[in-house]
Design a protein around this motif. Structure first.
Motif, short mmCIF file in Angstrom:
data_model
loop_
_atom_site.label_atom_id
_atom_site.label_comp_id
_atom_site.label_asym_id
_atom_site.label_seq_id
_atom_site.Cartn_x
_atom_site.Cartn_y
_atom_site.Cartn_z
N ASP A 160 -1.38 -27.79 7.14
CA ASP A 160 -0.98 -27.17 8.41
C ASP A 160 0.14 -26.16 8.24
OD1 ASP A 160 -2.83 -28.68 9.79
OD2 ASP A 160 -1.42 -30.29 10.22
N ARG A 161 0.67 -26.03 7.02
CA ARG A 161 1.83 -25.15 6.81
C ARG A 161 1.51 -23.88 6.03
NH1 ARG A 161 6.94 -27.33 4.32
NH2 ARG A 161 7.65 -25.39 5.30
N ASP A 171 -8.64 -21.05 9.35
CA ASP A 171 -8.18 -22.37 8.93
C ASP A 171 -8.50 -22.58 7.46
OD1 ASP A 171 -10.90 -22.92 8.82
OD2 ASP A 171 -10.94 -23.90 10.76
N ARG A 184 -9.35 -25.83 4.41
CA ARG A 184 -9.63 -27.24 4.12
C ARG A 184 -9.90 -27.39 2.63
NH1 ARG A 184 -14.59 -25.51 6.38
NH2 ARG A 184 -16.41 -25.95 5.05
#
Length: 339
Positions: A277-278, A320, A322
């Motif tokens: 998330d950073r 995003d 992952r």
């Protein structure tokens, strides 16, 4: 004496309701602001109702008069609760918004301080090296042609690095200040990706990293060509920098019902879950987030992915990341597309 007795009846009834309300509020601690506001309003209204009913009973009102009092008090209670709920919602929303704004301001302030520290470090180190090499050349300490040429090359590299850092800072300031103005056109992603791969090829070759691009499936999007090129280039540079030698970086794209997607996958070793998330934060370089082999890859100023997020969001999309097996996958989704 009668007034005192009536007051005591009202006080006792209201106090009993208030005591129950205090117990309920204690049991509900940790719930939302709206819940506490509604409970407090209900306790207040019910305390008044209980006091009125107790006084009416004590005064031995007739059945008709008692019904009139109860109907009047009940109607007033319903109106008061309805108005209280409406304003309670607004109060809760305002409180949540204010808390969110405070958290966001604290986060931005921390980001600004961290950015200043990173930039100061990134400028101080190359400037010290440039000064030392310039003084060595100026004083004639270095005379060997090969060494002089090496110094010139290193000066150029450091100057390019600082120029890139300044360019990143300017781009990020435009995004954060809301001064970014897109000039939407039809942009073939295939051409944008081809240019980006050509630009990153020397760095990839120096690390023996294989760049793989899909042969087909490249859509045409509507957006700012320069900004989209910057997004693709930053993602590729980031993946190549953090992928160990002899690794692979793959880029592909496609189009679905909800828009266009573009993905860059690498074999960087993955990112710790706590850092996922950073990675798009300003000045987050992720030394802890990638494999140790990336330490010598010449990591940038920690602004590339923050710029990617800003540019993608300016297009109305989102980005995003992952983990995928031995690496990670950055995926950009753009909702505005054409044929």
């Amino acid at each position: 004496m009668i007034s005192l007795e009536i007051g005591l009846y009202a006080l006792a009834a209201g106090g009993a309701v208030a005591l129950v309300g205090a117990v309920v509020l204690r049991l509900l601690r940790g719930r939302s602001i709206l819940t506490h506001t509604v409970v407090m309003l209900a306790v207040t209204v019910l305390a008044v109702v209980a006091g009125v009913v107790a006084v009416a009973k004590a005064m031995f009102l007739s059945g008709h008069d008692l019904r009139v009092v109860l109907i009047t008090v009940s109607a007033s209670a319903v109106v008061s609760l309805a108005v209280g709920v409406v304003f309670g919602r607004r109060l809760a929303a305002s409180a949540v918004w204010a808390e969110t704004a405070r958290k966001r301001e604290r986060r931005l302030e921390a980001g600004r301080r961290e950015l200043v520290a990173w930039v100061s470090h990134d400028l101080r180190t190359p400037l010290a090296g440039l000064r030392a090499m310039a003084e060595a050349l100026e004083d004639g300490i270095v005379r060997d042609p090969a060494t002089v040429a090496d110094y010139h090359g290193r000066i150029r590299v450091e100057a390019d690095r600082m120029a890139q850092l300044v360019d990143d800072l300017f781009e990020l300031s435009r995004i954060n200040a809301g001064a970014l103005r897109l000039a939407p056109t039809r942009v073939p992603l295939r051409e944008v990706v081809s240019d980006a791969i050509a630009g990153i090829a020397p760095l990839a070759a120096s690390k023996r990293i294989t760049l793989v691009a899909a042969e087909t499936g490249w859509p045409i999007v509507r957006g700012g060509e320069r900004e989209l090129a910057r997004v693709v280039s930053n993602l590729l540079v980031n993946s190549v920098r953090y992928t160990p030698e002899a690794g692979t970086v793959q880029i592909d794209a496609g189009q679905g019902q909800d828009g266009v997607w573009l993905a860059v996958s690498d074999t960087c070793g993955g990112i710790p879950a706590g850092d996922l998330d950073r990675v798009f934060e300003v000045a987050f370089r992720g030394e802890r987030a990638r494999t140790p082999q990336a330490a010598g890859s010449g990591a940038g100023g920690g602004l590339g992915l923050a710029i990617v997020r800003g540019l993608v969001e300016a297009h109305g999309g989102h980005v995003d990341v992952r983990n995928t097996g031995h690496g990670c996958r950055f995926e950009v989704r753009l909702p505005v597309t054409t044929g």
